[in-house]
Design a protein around this motif. Structure first.
Motif, PDB file in Angstrom:
ATOM      1  N   ILE A 171       0.863  -1.178   0.000  1.00 38.01           N
ATOM      2  CA  ILE A 171       0.000   0.000   0.000  1.00 38.01           C
ATOM      3  C   ILE A 171       0.893   1.219   0.000  1.00 38.01           C
ATOM      4  O   ILE A 171       1.977   1.219   0.590  1.00 38.01           O
ATOM      5  N   LEU A 172       0.475   2.271  -0.688  1.00 37.47           N
ATOM      6  CA  LEU A 172       1.280   3.474  -0.852  1.00 37.47           C
ATOM      7  C   LEU A 172       0.358   4.682  -0.882  1.00 37.47           C
ATOM      8  O   LEU A 172      -0.761   4.617  -1.405  1.00 37.47           O
ATOM      9  N   VAL A 173       0.851   5.778  -0.330  1.00 36.34           N
ATOM     10  CA  VAL A 173       0.104   7.036  -0.329  1.00 36.34           C
ATOM     11  C   VAL A 173       0.865   8.033  -1.206  1.00 36.34           C
ATOM     12  O   VAL A 173       2.066   8.228  -0.990  1.00 36.34           O
ATOM     13  N   PRO A 174       0.237   8.649  -2.194  1.00 36.33           N
ATOM     14  CA  PRO A 174       0.942   9.647  -2.994  1.00 36.33           C
ATOM     15  C   PRO A 174       1.422  10.803  -2.122  1.00 36.33           C
ATOM     16  O   PRO A 174       0.761  11.181  -1.151  1.00 36.33           O
ATOM     17  N   GLY A 175       2.575  11.352  -2.435  1.00 35.38           N
ATOM     18  CA  GLY A 175       3.097  12.473  -1.656  1.00 35.38           C
ATOM     19  C   GLY A 175       4.595  12.584  -1.781  1.00 35.38           C
ATOM     20  O   GLY A 175       5.218  11.941  -2.629  1.00 35.38           O
ATOM     21  N   SER A 176       5.202  13.417  -0.915  1.00 38.83           N
ATOM     22  CA  SER A 176       6.645  13.641  -0.911  1.00 38.83           C
ATOM     23  C   SER A 176       7.271  12.975   0.305  1.00 38.83           C
ATOM     24  O   SER A 176       6.746  13.101   1.419  1.00 38.83           O
ATOM     25  N   TYR A 177       8.422  12.319   0.090  1.00 46.25           N
ATOM     26  CA  TYR A 177       9.012  11.510   1.135  1.00 46.25           C
ATOM     27  C   TYR A 177      10.524  11.671   1.199  1.00 46.25           C
ATOM     28  O   TYR A 177      11.170  12.031   0.214  1.00 46.25           O
ATOM     29  N   PHE A 178      11.070  11.352   2.377  1.00 43.97           N
ATOM     30  CA  PHE A 178      12.509  11.321   2.535  1.00 43.97           C
ATOM     31  C   PHE A 178      13.100  10.150   1.759  1.00 43.97           C
ATOM     32  O   PHE A 178      12.404   9.180   1.438  1.00 43.97           O
ATOM     33  N   GLU A 179      14.387  10.226   1.501  1.00 38.94           N
ATOM     34  CA  GLU A 179      15.088   9.159   0.803  1.00 38.94           C
ATOM     35  C   GLU A 179      14.928   7.841   1.564  1.00 38.94           C
ATOM     36  O   GLU A 179      15.117   7.776   2.776  1.00 38.94           O
ATOM     37  N   GLY A 180      14.553   6.800   0.844  1.00 38.02           N
ATOM     38  CA  GLY A 180      14.427   5.476   1.434  1.00 38.02           C
ATOM     39  C   GLY A 180      13.058   5.137   1.981  1.00 38.02           C
ATOM     40  O   GLY A 180      12.801   3.970   2.312  1.00 38.02           O
ATOM     41  N   GLU A 181      12.164   6.107   2.087  1.00 37.65           N
ATOM     42  CA  GLU A 181      10.839   5.809   2.641  1.00 37.65           C
ATOM     43  C   GLU A 181       9.953   5.067   1.645  1.00 37.65           C
ATOM     44  O   GLU A 181       9.107   4.272   2.034  1.00 37.65           O
ATOM     45  N   SER A 182      10.111   5.372   0.366  1.00 37.13           N
ATOM     46  CA  SER A 182       9.306   4.729  -0.665  1.00 37.13           C
ATOM     47  C   SER A 182      10.214   4.152  -1.736  1.00 37.13           C
ATOM     48  O   SER A 182      11.148   4.812  -2.194  1.00 37.13           O
TER      49      SER A 182
ATOM     50  N   LEU B 114     -10.428  -2.944   5.285  1.00 36.01           N
ATOM     51  CA  LEU B 114     -10.271  -1.557   5.721  1.00 36.01           C
ATOM     52  C   LEU B 114      -8.821  -1.106   5.689  1.00 36.01           C
ATOM     53  O   LEU B 114      -7.887  -1.906   5.665  1.00 36.01           O
ATOM     54  N   VAL B 115      -8.682   0.221   5.673  1.00 40.48           N
ATOM     55  CA  VAL B 115      -7.373   0.877   5.728  1.00 40.48           C
ATOM     56  C   VAL B 115      -7.408   1.877   6.876  1.00 40.48           C
ATOM     57  O   VAL B 115      -8.317   2.703   6.967  1.00 40.48           O
ATOM     58  N   LEU B 116      -6.420   1.785   7.764  1.00 42.00           N
ATOM     59  CA  LEU B 116      -6.268   2.726   8.867  1.00 42.00           C
ATOM     60  C   LEU B 116      -5.086   3.649   8.607  1.00 42.00           C
ATOM     61  O   LEU B 116      -4.113   3.269   7.957  1.00 42.00           O
ATOM     62  N   ASP B 117      -5.170   4.862   9.144  1.00 36.02           N
ATOM     63  CA  ASP B 117      -4.000   5.719   9.280  1.00 36.02           C
ATOM     64  C   ASP B 117      -3.716   5.801  10.772  1.00 36.02           C
ATOM     65  O   ASP B 117      -4.377   6.531  11.506  1.00 36.02           O
ATOM     66  N   ASP B 118      -2.750   5.011  11.219  1.00 34.45           N
ATOM     67  CA  ASP B 118      -2.466   4.815  12.642  1.00 34.45           C
ATOM     68  C   ASP B 118      -1.145   5.507  12.971  1.00 34.45           C
ATOM     69  O   ASP B 118      -0.077   5.021  12.591  1.00 34.45           O
ATOM     70  N   GLN B 119      -1.210   6.624  13.680  1.00 35.84           N
ATOM     71  CA  GLN B 119      -0.024   7.430  13.950  1.00 35.84           C
ATOM     72  C   GLN B 119       0.269   7.453  15.456  1.00 35.84           C
ATOM     73  O   GLN B 119      -0.232   8.317  16.172  1.00 35.84           O
TER      74      GLN B 119
ATOM     75  N   LYS C  71       4.149  11.094   9.780  1.00 32.87           N
ATOM     76  CA  LYS C  71       3.261  11.846   8.887  1.00 32.87           C
ATOM     77  C   LYS C  71       2.069  11.003   8.464  1.00 32.87           C
ATOM     78  O   LYS C  71       0.938  11.493   8.400  1.00 32.87           O
ATOM     79  N   CYS C  72       2.311   9.748   8.153  1.00 31.93           N
ATOM     80  CA  CYS C  72       1.222   8.812   7.846  1.00 31.93           C
ATOM     81  C   CYS C  72       1.714   7.392   8.091  1.00 31.93           C
ATOM     82  O   CYS C  72       2.905   7.094   7.944  1.00 31.93           O
ATOM     83  N   PHE C  73       0.798   6.542   8.524  1.00 34.77           N
ATOM     84  CA  PHE C  73       1.100   5.123   8.713  1.00 34.77           C
ATOM     85  C   PHE C  73      -0.145   4.357   8.285  1.00 34.77           C
ATOM     86  O   PHE C  73      -1.028   4.067   9.092  1.00 34.77           O
ATOM     87  N   TYR C  74      -0.235   4.075   6.975  1.00 30.67           N
ATOM     88  CA  TYR C  74      -1.392   3.389   6.413  1.00 30.67           C
ATOM     89  C   TYR C  74      -1.229   1.887   6.601  1.00 30.67           C
ATOM     90  O   TYR C  74      -0.183   1.321   6.274  1.00 30.67           O
ATOM     91  N   ARG C  75      -2.287   1.247   7.110  1.00 32.70           N
ATOM     92  CA  ARG C  75      -2.280  -0.190   7.384  1.00 32.70           C
ATOM     93  C   ARG C  75      -3.471  -0.827   6.663  1.00 32.70           C
ATOM     94  O   ARG C  75      -4.625  -0.429   6.876  1.00 32.70           O
ATOM     95  N   LEU C  76      -3.197  -1.805   5.818  1.00 32.02           N
ATOM     96  CA  LEU C  76      -4.215  -2.469   5.008  1.00 32.02           C
ATOM     97  C   LEU C  76      -4.603  -3.808   5.629  1.00 32.02           C
ATOM     98  O   LEU C  76      -3.744  -4.657   5.858  1.00 32.02           O
ATOM     99  N   PHE C  77      -5.909  -3.990   5.882  1.00 28.38           N
ATOM    100  CA  PHE C  77      -6.457  -5.221   6.450  1.00 28.38           C
ATOM    101  C   PHE C  77      -7.423  -5.850   5.438  1.00 28.38           C
ATOM    102  O   PHE C  77      -8.343  -5.177   4.971  1.00 28.38           O
TER     103      PHE C  77
ATOM    104  N   VAL D 296      -2.068  -6.988   6.020  1.00 23.16           N
ATOM    105  CA  VAL D 296      -1.220  -7.567   4.973  1.00 23.16           C
ATOM    106  C   VAL D 296      -0.195  -6.583   4.420  1.00 23.16           C
ATOM    107  O   VAL D 296       0.738  -6.995   3.709  1.00 23.16           O
ATOM    108  N   ALA D 297      -0.360  -5.283   4.695  1.00 22.95           N
ATOM    109  CA  ALA D 297       0.592  -4.302   4.177  1.00 22.95           C
ATOM    110  C   ALA D 297       0.510  -3.036   4.989  1.00 22.95           C
ATOM    111  O   ALA D 297      -0.527  -2.719   5.599  1.00 22.95           O
ATOM    112  N   SER D 298       1.609  -2.289   4.990  1.00 22.87           N
ATOM    113  CA  SER D 298       1.621  -0.995   5.657  1.00 22.87           C
ATOM    114  C   SER D 298       2.614  -0.071   4.964  1.00 22.87           C
ATOM    115  O   SER D 298       3.532  -0.535   4.261  1.00 22.87           O
ATOM    116  N   PHE D 299       2.408   1.218   5.136  1.00 20.87           N
ATOM    117  CA  PHE D 299       3.331   2.227   4.591  1.00 20.87           C
ATOM    118  C   PHE D 299       3.447   3.356   5.598  1.00 20.87           C
ATOM    119  O   PHE D 299       2.451   3.934   6.027  1.00 20.87           O
TER     120      PHE D 299
END
Length: 212
Positions: free
Chosen positions: A22-33, A173-178, A184-190, A204-207
């Motif tokens: 799972i991935l969220v569009p946006g800007s990230y530090f090196e190595g995050e995506s 479902l998808v949570l944003d659990d911070q 900034k975001c922690f998306y978790r896919l169930f 099954v996945a997180s970002f």
């Protein structure tokens, strides 16, 4: 910042490779995506008729990062999807593609949840919160999904989306659990198709991306 990232990662741990991303569009530090230009994902979009999955191609550009020390340095990465209309909630990738088109959706973007919330869903399902955490229930099984953060100092958990992604007629479902102010975001896919005995869904996945 590096110490903060390490500390947060140690607290959260890592999922075993399940074949889902799972991935969220946006800007990230090196190595995050690890997303690269031209990668093919599926995006869940809000449309005039509800929500739908579409196959999309990523556009990835170098971007300025807060840790860049030299003028003109671009160690960050900006991930977008070009040429697609509608609000993009998140991106998915898996070894087995989900069916494209309209996706049954029940709930979108609750905002941070507080203790004592109960939200009814279809087929006797509901999500609710107690001091023990955030739960998904079908009336018989109540499965804990995350913590809640009543004394928030930047922490919070929100439902990004609830519906049926995998087409089995049951809740996904998808949570944003911070759990930390630096996240900034922690998306978790169930997903329900991956649920083990006695459970309703399986993560099954997180970002995760950090803010500082």
């Amino acid at each position: 910042m590096v110490f903060g990232i390490i500390a947060v990662c140690l607290v959260l741990g890592f999922l075993e490779d399940s074949g889902y991303d799972i991935l969220v569009p946006g800007s990230y530090f090196e190595g995050e995506s690890e997303a690269e230009r031209g990668d093919v994902w599926q995006g869940l979009f809000a449309s005039t008729n509800g929500y739908e999955l579409r196959t999309v191609e990523l556009v990835v550009k170098a971007s300025h990062s807060l840790i860049d020390s030299m003028e003109g340095e671009r160690t960050g990465k900006r991930v977008i999807v070009a040429g697609e209309e509608g609000k993009l909630l998140f991106l998915l990738r898996s070894e087995v593609l989900f069916s494209e088109g309209q996706i049954h959706t029940e709930l979108v973007n609750t905002g941070d949840l507080q203790i004592g919330i109960s939200i009814p869903l279809s087929n006797s399902n509901r999500i609710f919160t107690t001091e023990s955490g955030l739960f998904l229930s079908d009336g018989e099984i109540s499965q804990r999904l995350s913590d809640v953060y009543p004394d928030s100092h930047g922490e919070g958990v929100a439902v990004v989306w609830i519906g049926d992604l995998d087409g089995d007629g049951r809740i996904d479902l998808v949570l944003d659990d911070q759990p930390h102010y630096a996240i900034k975001c922690f998306y978790r896919l169930f997903l329900s198709t991956e649920a083990e005995s006695g459970s309703l869904v399986k993560e099954v996945a997180s970002f995760m991306a950090v803010a500082c």
